[in-house]
Design a protein around this motif. Structure first.
Motif, mmCIF file in Angstrom:
data_model
loop_
_atom_site.group_PDB
_atom_site.id
_atom_site.type_symbol
_atom_site.label_atom_id
_atom_site.label_comp_id
_atom_site.label_asym_id
_atom_site.label_seq_id
_atom_site.Cartn_x
_atom_site.Cartn_y
_atom_site.Cartn_z
ATOM 1 N N ARG A 42 -5.651 3.015 9.819
ATOM 2 C CA ARG A 42 -4.008 2.694 9.760
ATOM 3 C C ARG A 42 -3.161 3.392 10.044
ATOM 4 N NH1 ARG A 42 -2.962 -0.854 3.948
ATOM 5 N NH2 ARG A 42 -2.516 -2.205 5.754
ATOM 6 N N TYR A 86 0.529 5.203 0.863
ATOM 7 C CA TYR A 86 -0.389 6.513 0.426
ATOM 8 C C TYR A 86 0.580 7.802 0.604
ATOM 9 C CZ TYR A 86 -2.956 3.310 2.639
ATOM 10 O OH TYR A 86 -4.092 1.784 3.340
ATOM 11 N N TYR A 114 4.069 5.428 15.273
ATOM 12 C CA TYR A 114 5.290 4.359 14.292
ATOM 13 C C TYR A 114 7.117 4.656 14.712
ATOM 14 C CZ TYR A 114 7.785 4.899 9.657
ATOM 15 O OH TYR A 114 8.641 4.478 8.940
ATOM 16 N N TYR A 133 3.608 7.591 2.349
ATOM 17 C CA TYR A 133 3.656 6.232 3.564
ATOM 18 C C TYR A 133 3.313 4.502 3.048
ATOM 19 C CZ TYR A 133 1.918 4.558 8.891
ATOM 20 O OH TYR A 133 2.220 3.919 9.836
ATOM 21 N N ALA A 173 -6.811 5.383 5.678
ATOM 22 C CA ALA A 173 -5.554 5.642 5.925
ATOM 23 C C ALA A 173 -5.053 5.843 7.446
ATOM 24 C CB ALA A 173 -5.202 6.649 4.785
ATOM 25 N N PRO A 194 4.759 -1.132 8.870
ATOM 26 C CA PRO A 194 4.462 0.914 8.034
ATOM 27 C C PRO A 194 5.959 1.422 7.381
ATOM 28 C CG PRO A 194 4.407 0.774 10.402
ATOM 29 C CD PRO A 194 5.327 -0.881 9.736
ATOM 30 N N PHE A 251 6.799 5.246 6.947
ATOM 31 C CA PHE A 251 7.071 6.514 6.318
ATOM 32 C C PHE A 251 8.872 7.302 5.193
ATOM 33 C CE2 PHE A 251 7.438 10.871 8.339
ATOM 34 C CZ PHE A 251 6.191 11.460 7.010
ATOM 35 N N ASP A 279 0.568 -0.969 0.056
ATOM 36 C CA ASP A 279 -0.063 0.247 0.215
ATOM 37 C C ASP A 279 1.025 1.727 0.180
ATOM 38 O OD1 ASP A 279 -2.916 -0.810 -0.013
ATOM 39 O OD2 ASP A 279 -2.291 -1.674 1.934
ATOM 40 N N LYS A 329 1.976 9.166 14.790
ATOM 41 C CA LYS A 329 3.439 9.460 14.096
ATOM 42 C C LYS A 329 4.218 8.837 15.417
ATOM 43 C CE LYS A 329 6.114 12.588 11.959
ATOM 44 N NZ LYS A 329 6.541 13.911 11.351
ATOM 45 N N ILE A 336 3.012 0.219 3.373
ATOM 46 C CA ILE A 336 3.143 -0.701 4.177
ATOM 47 C C ILE A 336 2.917 -1.931 3.143
ATOM 48 C CG2 ILE A 336 1.159 -2.179 6.072
ATOM 49 C CD1 ILE A 336 -0.326 0.965 6.099
ATOM 50 N N SER A 352 3.296 11.976 3.966
ATOM 51 C CA SER A 352 3.369 11.251 2.652
ATOM 52 C C SER A 352 4.597 11.783 2.305
ATOM 53 C CB SER A 352 2.009 12.082 2.147
ATOM 54 O OG SER A 352 2.560 11.218 0.966
ATOM 55 N N VAL A 362 -1.978 6.158 9.245
ATOM 56 C CA VAL A 362 -0.977 6.941 8.184
ATOM 57 C C VAL A 362 -0.967 8.755 8.160
ATOM 58 C CG1 VAL A 362 -1.330 7.733 5.769
ATOM 59 C CG2 VAL A 362 -1.273 5.096 6.670
#
Lengths: 200, 200
Positions: free
Chosen positions: A167, A8, B62, A174, A164, A181, A183, A6, B59, A176, A172, A169
């Motif tokens: 999940r 994003y 993550y 991002y 998103a 994940p 970033f 994915d 964030k 998966i 940008s 997010v």
């Protein structure tokens, strides 16, 4: 067949653009597909309290410098847009409208949007520009115009943004990969190693 | 002889720690020196309006995941501290006190502080821990204790933070190579290319 990766992004995100020029090839080298998912950072930032990079004191100036340098580092053409940040709801909605009809064309259209903004100096916040680019790839102008003004497509994009956020997010690009994940375009090397070894 | 590379960081910054384990070797491979400059992100964030990474919704989670993964990616030991974020004014002040007396020992002390926090699970916000680590490298406990309570060393660190802000430093790690700024441990590959080719 494994799940697609994915991806994003917001069409207004410079690092999203840089990732868009690299991610399909990277995935292909591991025999994987990518599912492109444009979202609106404005919606995400409302949730996280973040501000667009270029509006943060000190970080803003650095970022504009870093966009161009990172583009050179990755050998991707880049001209910083004169209007920035900019609204991308028309672009994202048109993407989903096309994606629901012909996902291969939607991918080409997404590249067109990014390149129009970051290489050709065009204003993709303009509805007419979005429709023109979609039509260039075979979209019916009238049907798309009607759809872009209707509530359904608005709801569709809202649903994608909410999904998103659910999940995790928060920015940008991002990505998966099998639940893992990543970033930022600078995480592509880690993603590459992850895909090679199934984790590290 | 070219100017040293400036390396700005906060002792509480995980990405600063990761950079600290790589930067001297990277510089050396290009025949360059590094000037280590601990600062306080709290002071910087007051200016930019930013918040510590781990306190930002989505964030934050993550980031904690990414600290460990990035450490594995770079082959650096890492255990996320139970107390985080934490205050590092004692650590930074003790660093400058040592640096003014014996810069080689200050470098070793800085590594000790980072590793105590990120590999050995010690609380380097504790004044006694800072003094113990400094003493291990030959610092006089009493002189250092007196200095850490005095106004001069406080002013010294404040001056370093102000100077960093004046140069545009907004986060940790932040490196400046011949006037070119690089933010984040994930910019070390760009810095490496920059040092190789004198720009790109």
């Amino acid at each position: 067949m494994p799940e697609p990766i994915d991806f994003y992004f917001d069409f207004s995100s410079p690092y999203g653009y840089l990732a868009s020029e690299k991610i399909d090839e990277l995935a292909r080298s591991h025999g994987r597909q990518v599912r492109w998912r444009p979202i609106l950072l404005g919606v995400v930032f409302k949730h996280t309290g973040a501000a667009p990079l270029t509006l943060v004191p000190l970080k803003g100036e650095y970022s504009v410098h870093d966009f161009s340098r990172s583009a050179r580092f990755l050998s991707v053409p880049y001209r910083h847009p004169t209007k920035f940040p900019l609204a991308t709801q028309h672009a994202a909605r048109a993407y989903y409208w096309l994606d629901d009809r012909d996902c291969a064309t939607a991918r080409v259209f997404a590249h067109s949007l990014f390149r129009a903004l970051y290489a050709e100096g065009r204003d993709i916040s303009d509805l007419d520009v979005v429709i023109e680019l979609a039509a260039r790839h075979g979209a019916d102008r009238d049907l798309l115009s009607v759809a872009l003004n209707g509530p359904e497509l608005k709801q569709r994009l809202k649903g994608e943004c909410d999904a998103a956020l659910a999940r995790g997010v928060f920015g940008s690009p991002y990505m998966i990969v099998d639940g893992e994940p990543f970033f930022g375009v600078d995480r592509l090397p880690q993603m590459d190693r992850w895909l090679t070894s199934g984790g590290f």
